[in-house]
Design a protein around this motif. Sequence first.
Motif, PDB file in Angstrom:
ATOM      1  N   MET A   1       0.843  -1.190   0.000  1.00  0.00           N
ATOM      2  CA  MET A   1       0.000   0.000   0.000  1.00  0.00           C
ATOM      3  C   MET A   1       0.882   1.245   0.000  1.00  0.00           C
ATOM      4  O   MET A   1       1.905   1.294   0.677  1.00  0.00           O
ATOM      5  CB  MET A   1      -0.918  -0.019   1.217  1.00  0.00           C
ATOM      6  N   SER A   2       0.467   2.268  -0.734  1.00  0.00           N
ATOM      7  CA  SER A   2       1.272   3.474  -0.873  1.00  0.00           C
ATOM      8  C   SER A   2       1.389   4.223   0.449  1.00  0.00           C
ATOM      9  O   SER A   2       0.441   4.287   1.234  1.00  0.00           O
ATOM     10  CB  SER A   2       0.649   4.389  -1.925  1.00  0.00           C
ATOM     11  N   ALA A   3       2.553   4.837   0.670  1.00  0.00           N
ATOM     12  CA  ALA A   3       2.802   5.576   1.908  1.00  0.00           C
ATOM     13  C   ALA A   3       2.035   6.886   1.974  1.00  0.00           C
ATOM     14  O   ALA A   3       1.953   7.493   3.046  1.00  0.00           O
ATOM     15  CB  ALA A   3       4.300   5.843   2.058  1.00  0.00           C
ATOM     16  N   ASP A   4       1.497   7.349   0.835  1.00  0.00           N
ATOM     17  CA  ASP A   4       0.766   8.619   0.887  1.00  0.00           C
ATOM     18  C   ASP A   4      -0.749   8.421   0.921  1.00  0.00           C
ATOM     19  O   ASP A   4      -1.513   9.353   0.695  1.00  0.00           O
ATOM     20  CB  ASP A   4       1.169   9.554  -0.254  1.00  0.00           C
ATOM     21  N   SER A   5      -1.181   7.194   1.236  1.00  0.00           N
ATOM     22  CA  SER A   5      -2.604   6.911   1.463  1.00  0.00           C
ATOM     23  C   SER A   5      -2.735   6.205   2.815  1.00  0.00           C
ATOM     24  O   SER A   5      -2.412   5.025   2.944  1.00  0.00           O
ATOM     25  CB  SER A   5      -3.167   6.034   0.346  1.00  0.00           C
ATOM     26  N   LEU A   6      -3.189   6.956   3.829  1.00  0.00           N
ATOM     27  CA  LEU A   6      -3.269   6.427   5.198  1.00  0.00           C
ATOM     28  C   LEU A   6      -4.079   7.386   6.064  1.00  0.00           C
ATOM     29  O   LEU A   6      -4.555   8.413   5.591  1.00  0.00           O
ATOM     30  CB  LEU A   6      -1.861   6.229   5.788  1.00  0.00           C
ATOM     31  N   VAL A   7      -4.212   7.021   7.331  1.00  0.00           N
ATOM     32  CA  VAL A   7      -4.873   7.882   8.315  1.00  0.00           C
ATOM     33  C   VAL A   7      -3.831   8.351   9.333  1.00  0.00           C
ATOM     34  O   VAL A   7      -3.136   7.529   9.940  1.00  0.00           O
ATOM     35  CB  VAL A   7      -6.031   7.157   9.023  1.00  0.00           C
ATOM     36  N   VAL A   8      -3.721   9.665   9.465  1.00  0.00           N
ATOM     37  CA  VAL A   8      -2.825  10.275  10.448  1.00  0.00           C
ATOM     38  C   VAL A   8      -3.658  10.611  11.677  1.00  0.00           C
ATOM     39  O   VAL A   8      -4.693  11.274  11.557  1.00  0.00           O
ATOM     40  CB  VAL A   8      -2.192  11.561   9.884  1.00  0.00           C
ATOM     41  N   LEU A   9      -3.235  10.150  12.855  1.00  0.00           N
ATOM     42  CA  LEU A   9      -4.051  10.408  14.039  1.00  0.00           C
ATOM     43  C   LEU A   9      -3.230  10.990  15.174  1.00  0.00           C
ATOM     44  O   LEU A   9      -2.002  10.869  15.214  1.00  0.00           O
ATOM     45  CB  LEU A   9      -4.758   9.147  14.514  1.00  0.00           C
ATOM     46  N   ASP A  10      -3.949  11.645  16.084  1.00  0.00           N
ATOM     47  CA  ASP A  10      -3.323  12.201  17.275  1.00  0.00           C
ATOM     48  C   ASP A  10      -4.340  12.165  18.411  1.00  0.00           C
ATOM     49  O   ASP A  10      -5.516  12.473  18.211  1.00  0.00           O
ATOM     50  CB  ASP A  10      -2.873  13.646  17.033  1.00  0.00           C
ATOM     51  N   PHE A  11      -3.869  11.780  19.587  1.00  0.00           N
ATOM     52  CA  PHE A  11      -4.694  11.810  20.798  1.00  0.00           C
ATOM     53  C   PHE A  11      -4.224  12.915  21.730  1.00  0.00           C
ATOM     54  O   PHE A  11      -3.016  13.144  21.868  1.00  0.00           O
ATOM     55  CB  PHE A  11      -4.574  10.488  21.582  1.00  0.00           C
TER      56      PHE A  11
ATOM     57  N   ILE B   1      -9.567  13.086  20.076  1.00  0.00           N
ATOM     58  CA  ILE B   1      -8.904  12.439  18.951  1.00  0.00           C
ATOM     59  C   ILE B   1      -9.085  13.302  17.711  1.00  0.00           C
ATOM     60  O   ILE B   1     -10.140  13.912  17.502  1.00  0.00           O
ATOM     61  CB  ILE B   1      -9.445  11.007  18.714  1.00  0.00           C
ATOM     62  N   GLY B   2      -8.023  13.386  16.933  1.00  0.00           N
ATOM     63  CA  GLY B   2      -8.081  14.057  15.644  1.00  0.00           C
ATOM     64  C   GLY B   2      -7.404  13.181  14.607  1.00  0.00           C
ATOM     65  O   GLY B   2      -6.422  12.489  14.915  1.00  0.00           O
ATOM     66  N   ALA B   3      -7.930  13.167  13.410  1.00  0.00           N
ATOM     67  CA  ALA B   3      -7.357  12.321  12.363  1.00  0.00           C
ATOM     68  C   ALA B   3      -7.572  12.952  10.998  1.00  0.00           C
ATOM     69  O   ALA B   3      -8.562  13.668  10.778  1.00  0.00           O
ATOM     70  CB  ALA B   3      -7.974  10.923  12.396  1.00  0.00           C
ATOM     71  N   VAL B   4      -6.642  12.681  10.111  1.00  0.00           N
ATOM     72  CA  VAL B   4      -6.671  13.166   8.743  1.00  0.00           C
ATOM     73  C   VAL B   4      -6.511  11.967   7.818  1.00  0.00           C
ATOM     74  O   VAL B   4      -5.592  11.164   8.009  1.00  0.00           O
ATOM     75  CB  VAL B   4      -5.527  14.176   8.491  1.00  0.00           C
ATOM     76  N   ARG B   5      -7.382  11.827   6.848  1.00  0.00           N
ATOM     77  CA  ARG B   5      -7.234  10.763   5.859  1.00  0.00           C
ATOM     78  C   ARG B   5      -6.561  11.319   4.608  1.00  0.00           C
ATOM     79  O   ARG B   5      -7.040  12.287   3.999  1.00  0.00           O
ATOM     80  CB  ARG B   5      -8.591  10.172   5.482  1.00  0.00           C
ATOM     81  N   LEU B   6      -5.434  10.715   4.251  1.00  0.00           N
ATOM     82  CA  LEU B   6      -4.736  11.053   3.016  1.00  0.00           C
ATOM     83  C   LEU B   6      -4.991   9.985   1.965  1.00  0.00           C
ATOM     84  O   LEU B   6      -4.927   8.782   2.278  1.00  0.00           O
ATOM     85  CB  LEU B   6      -3.223  11.146   3.251  1.00  0.00           C
ATOM     86  N   GLU B   7      -5.284  10.410   0.761  1.00  0.00           N
ATOM     87  CA  GLU B   7      -5.353   9.501  -0.385  1.00  0.00           C
ATOM     88  C   GLU B   7      -4.504  10.098  -1.488  1.00  0.00           C
ATOM     89  O   GLU B   7      -4.768  11.222  -1.950  1.00  0.00           O
ATOM     90  CB  GLU B   7      -6.796   9.306  -0.845  1.00  0.00           C
ATOM     91  N   ASN B   8      -3.468   9.373  -1.867  1.00  0.00           N
ATOM     92  CA  ASN B   8      -2.519   9.840  -2.886  1.00  0.00           C
ATOM     93  C   ASN B   8      -1.985  11.233  -2.560  1.00  0.00           C
ATOM     94  O   ASN B   8      -1.833  12.088  -3.424  1.00  0.00           O
ATOM     95  CB  ASN B   8      -3.173   9.828  -4.271  1.00  0.00           C
ATOM     96  N   GLY B   9      -1.701  11.440  -1.258  1.00  0.00           N
ATOM     97  CA  GLY B   9      -1.086  12.685  -0.834  1.00  0.00           C
ATOM     98  C   GLY B   9      -2.028  13.856  -0.673  1.00  0.00           C
ATOM     99  O   GLY B   9      -1.582  14.985  -0.450  1.00  0.00           O
ATOM    100  N   VAL B  10      -3.328  13.619  -0.765  1.00  0.00           N
ATOM    101  CA  VAL B  10      -4.316  14.686  -0.654  1.00  0.00           C
ATOM    102  C   VAL B  10      -5.224  14.395   0.542  1.00  0.00           C
ATOM    103  O   VAL B  10      -5.669  13.263   0.742  1.00  0.00           O
ATOM    104  CB  VAL B  10      -5.170  14.780  -1.942  1.00  0.00           C
ATOM    105  N   VAL B  11      -5.486  15.428   1.358  1.00  0.00           N
ATOM    106  CA  VAL B  11      -6.416  15.277   2.476  1.00  0.00           C
ATOM    107  C   VAL B  11      -7.838  15.173   1.920  1.00  0.00           C
ATOM    108  O   VAL B  11      -8.326  16.092   1.268  1.00  0.00           O
ATOM    109  CB  VAL B  11      -6.317  16.472   3.449  1.00  0.00           C
ATOM    110  N   VAL B  12      -8.489  14.051   2.177  1.00  0.00           N
ATOM    111  CA  VAL B  12      -9.839  13.836   1.652  1.00  0.00           C
ATOM    112  C   VAL B  12     -10.896  13.768   2.751  1.00  0.00           C
ATOM    113  O   VAL B  12     -12.087  13.843   2.462  1.00  0.00           O
ATOM    114  CB  VAL B  12      -9.904  12.553   0.789  1.00  0.00           C
ATOM    115  N   ASP B  13     -10.466  13.634   4.015  1.00  0.00           N
ATOM    116  CA  ASP B  13     -11.446  13.560   5.101  1.00  0.00           C
ATOM    117  C   ASP B  13     -10.734  13.828   6.420  1.00  0.00           C
ATOM    118  O   ASP B  13      -9.506  13.654   6.534  1.00  0.00           O
ATOM    119  CB  ASP B  13     -12.110  12.176   5.135  1.00  0.00           C
ATOM    120  N   GLU B  14     -11.502  14.269   7.406  1.00  0.00           N
ATOM    121  CA  GLU B  14     -10.972  14.524   8.740  1.00  0.00           C
ATOM    122  C   GLU B  14     -11.954  14.031   9.790  1.00  0.00           C
ATOM    123  O   GLU B  14     -13.154  13.906   9.525  1.00  0.00           O
ATOM    124  CB  GLU B  14     -10.720  16.026   8.956  1.00  0.00           C
ATOM    125  N   PHE B  15     -11.423  13.757  10.975  1.00  0.00           N
ATOM    126  CA  PHE B  15     -12.239  13.304  12.105  1.00  0.00           C
ATOM    127  C   PHE B  15     -11.734  14.015  13.348  1.00  0.00           C
ATOM    128  O   PHE B  15     -10.525  14.056  13.592  1.00  0.00           O
ATOM    129  CB  PHE B  15     -12.095  11.788  12.283  1.00  0.00           C
TER     130      PHE B  15
END
Length: 202
Positions: A1-11, A27-41
Amino acid sequence: MSADSLVVLDFETSGMSPDYGDRAIEIGAVRLENGVVVDEFQALMNPGFRITGFIEGFTGITNQMLAKAPSCEEVMAQFADFLGDSNLLAHNASFDQRFLDHELKLIRREYAGAFCCSMLVSRRVFQAAPNHKLGTLVDYVNLPVEGQFHRALYDAQMTAGIWLAMLAKIRADYGCGTINFSTMQKLSRVSKKQVGKFLAAI
């Protein structure tokens, strides 16, 4: 799986370790897909007890804010749905992983993805940085600062920016195309002296 598609999280948490009864409070999280932020939590969560004045001052999260927040169990169930089977990234990941494991265990949920630590990777990629704290690296890579550190979503956003800067540097320095997540996990464990040799071979 590509390194620029993942969920970045912080507590943000009530203390340093769930082993001592500490709980997540945000909790805060950012979803990256192909290096672009596509969603947040992002969500505050009520740990069921009052947090200390130190934690209030450190995070800006008050007991009054938490009293109105949903329970940890409710928020973590929502986050587990958000996460799906994505790989995960955090700055000082061992800390965040401990709390993620603990909070999900309490609601009998699991995650399928693997973890990587942006702080460990930054020690290899940005060896000239003064140190590898999140705030220092934000300055080092000239990320725009428009929020408050020690709030979960902002820290996740900044971690995502640093991660993408590291991937860009590796691509520029070594002519890489796609970089796999597993490659970055391995890089986090390579000795600093061997980084060039390791990256030249990918």
